[in-house]
Design a protein around this motif. Structure first.
Motif, PDB file in Angstrom:
ATOM      1  N   GLU A   2       0.870  -1.173   0.000  1.00 12.10           N
ATOM      2  CA  GLU A   2       0.000   0.000   0.000  1.00 12.10           C
ATOM      3  C   GLU A   2       0.905   1.221   0.000  1.00 12.10           C
ATOM      4  OE1 GLU A   2      -3.550   2.036   2.634  1.00 12.10           O
ATOM      5  OE2 GLU A   2      -3.252  -0.127   2.714  1.00 12.10           O
ATOM      6  N   ILE A  10      -2.942   3.854  -3.329  1.00 13.92           N
ATOM      7  CA  ILE A  10      -2.858   2.579  -4.044  1.00 13.92           C
ATOM      8  C   ILE A  10      -2.778   1.498  -2.978  1.00 13.92           C
ATOM      9  CG2 ILE A  10      -1.520   1.223  -5.688  1.00 13.92           C
ATOM     10  CD1 ILE A  10      -0.748   4.039  -6.905  1.00 13.92           C
ATOM     11  N   PHE A  13      -7.555  -4.336  -2.893  1.00 17.06           N
ATOM     12  CA  PHE A  13      -8.996  -4.141  -3.047  1.00 17.06           C
ATOM     13  C   PHE A  13      -9.728  -4.518  -1.771  1.00 17.06           C
ATOM     14  CE2 PHE A  13      -7.787  -4.261  -7.483  1.00 17.06           C
ATOM     15  CZ  PHE A  13      -8.593  -3.273  -8.022  1.00 17.06           C
ATOM     16  N   ASP A  17     -15.305  -1.873  -2.853  1.00 14.65           N
ATOM     17  CA  ASP A  17     -14.839  -1.388  -4.152  1.00 14.65           C
ATOM     18  C   ASP A  17     -15.600  -1.998  -5.324  1.00 14.65           C
ATOM     19  OD1 ASP A  17     -12.837   0.067  -2.817  1.00 14.65           O
ATOM     20  OD2 ASP A  17     -11.380  -1.562  -3.024  1.00 14.65           O
ATOM     21  N   ASP A  20     -17.426   0.361  -7.999  1.00 17.75           N
ATOM     22  CA  ASP A  20     -16.483   1.166  -8.784  1.00 17.75           C
ATOM     23  C   ASP A  20     -15.745   0.302  -9.803  1.00 17.75           C
ATOM     24  OD1 ASP A  20     -17.139   3.480  -7.391  1.00 17.75           O
ATOM     25  OD2 ASP A  20     -15.362   3.411  -6.091  1.00 17.75           O
ATOM     26  N   VAL A  21     -15.315  -0.878  -9.384  1.00 17.61           N
ATOM     27  CA  VAL A  21     -14.573  -1.771 -10.279  1.00 17.61           C
ATOM     28  C   VAL A  21     -15.490  -2.291 -11.388  1.00 17.61           C
ATOM     29  CG1 VAL A  21     -13.225  -3.911 -10.415  1.00 17.61           C
ATOM     30  CG2 VAL A  21     -12.919  -2.351  -8.479  1.00 17.61           C
ATOM     31  N   ALA A  66      -5.977  -1.518  -5.980  1.00 22.65           N
ATOM     32  CA  ALA A  66      -6.951  -0.487  -6.346  1.00 22.65           C
ATOM     33  C   ALA A  66      -6.242   0.861  -6.393  1.00 22.65           C
ATOM     34  CB  ALA A  66      -8.074  -0.442  -5.314  1.00 22.65           C
ATOM     35  N   VAL A  68      -7.086   4.643  -5.985  1.00 19.45           N
ATOM     36  CA  VAL A  68      -8.181   5.417  -5.403  1.00 19.45           C
ATOM     37  C   VAL A  68      -7.863   6.906  -5.475  1.00 19.45           C
ATOM     38  CG1 VAL A  68      -9.585   5.764  -3.335  1.00 19.45           C
ATOM     39  CG2 VAL A  68      -8.656   3.485  -3.841  1.00 19.45           C
ATOM     40  N   ARG A  72     -12.865   7.166  -4.616  1.00 20.10           N
ATOM     41  CA  ARG A  72     -13.391   6.270  -5.663  1.00 20.10           C
ATOM     42  C   ARG A  72     -12.259   5.495  -6.304  1.00 20.10           C
ATOM     43  NH1 ARG A  72     -15.498   8.541 -10.205  1.00 20.10           N
ATOM     44  NH2 ARG A  72     -16.303   6.488 -10.694  1.00 20.10           N
ATOM     45  N   VAL A  73     -12.521   4.226  -6.622  1.00 22.42           N
ATOM     46  CA  VAL A  73     -11.550   3.431  -7.370  1.00 22.42           C
ATOM     47  C   VAL A  73     -11.640   3.863  -8.827  1.00 22.42           C
ATOM     48  CG1 VAL A  73     -10.864   1.120  -8.109  1.00 22.42           C
ATOM     49  CG2 VAL A  73     -11.717   1.481  -5.781  1.00 22.42           C
ATOM     50  N   ASP A  76      -6.956  -0.032 -11.684  1.00 21.41           N
ATOM     51  CA  ASP A  76      -6.227  -1.038 -10.921  1.00 21.41           C
ATOM     52  C   ASP A  76      -4.903  -1.350 -11.564  1.00 21.41           C
ATOM     53  OD1 ASP A  76      -6.042  -3.829 -12.097  1.00 21.41           O
ATOM     54  OD2 ASP A  76      -8.186  -3.558 -12.297  1.00 21.41           O
TER      55      ASP A  76
END
Length: 178
Positions: A2, A10, A13, A17, A20-21, A66, A68, A72-73, A76
């Motif tokens: 992370e 980043i 997940f 999420d 959004d994905v 993810a 972000v 919001r995502v 990826d």
């Protein structure tokens, strides 16, 4: 893994999420050059579960992260070992709405740095559909070099496609940071 960049978080997940994905991977244009068809309501949970389980990078497991922005995502990043010593391949997908704002460059630069510094990889590569010119420009923006162009070497979605391979060594990152 992370980390944060100037505008992005980043991270692995999380269950929340999913919507959004799904918005990213249900888009026909986004999936145009990917190896899979757009996600549907029927398969979205199954597809998303794979991203949830890919939470750490090992020789046997890929990592899915993810990207972000403002809660919001928007995309990826994926990383997996290729089988060659200390070599990983990266993949990335972004929402249409995030296009043209520099998020892809920011996220990929951050990932490359983490992989070279924290994971001590020797080489990072990206293989993409040669028609995906935006993806090629992204690789070049982050200082990856185009190393190969294979003609009609991959059968995907009912047609033969060309692939392009970009690569980068730790020395390339060190040169860029000077």
């Amino acid at each position: 893994m992370e980390f944060n960049t100037e505008r992005l978080t980043i991270r692995p997940f999380m269950n929340e999420d999913l919507d959004d994905v799904f918005n990213i991977y249900s888009d026909q244009e986004t999936c145009r050059y990917l190896l899979h068809e757009p996600w549907t309501h029927d398969n979205k949970q199954e597809k998303f579960n794979k991203k949830l389980t890919n939470h750490s990078l090992t020789q046997d497991q890929a990592l899915s992260l993810a990207i972000v922005n403002e809660g919001r995502v928007i995309g990826d990043l994926s990383v997996w070992y290729t089988g060659m010593k200390d070599t990983v391949e990266v993949g990335y997908t972004f929402s249409q709405e995030s296009s043209g704002k520099g998020f892809a460059t920011e996220a990929l630069k951050g990932l490359l740095q983490k992989l070279f510094i924290d994971y001590k990889v020797h080489r990072i590569q990206a293989t993409l559909d040669a028609r995906n010119e935006a993806s090629g420009r992204l690789c070049e923006r982050v200082s990856m070099r185009k190393e190969a162009h294979f003609v009609q070497d991959y059968w995907n979605k009912g047609e033969w496609t060309d692939s392009v391979v970009y690569g980068m060594l730790v020395e390339d990152l060190e040169e860029r940071l000077k």
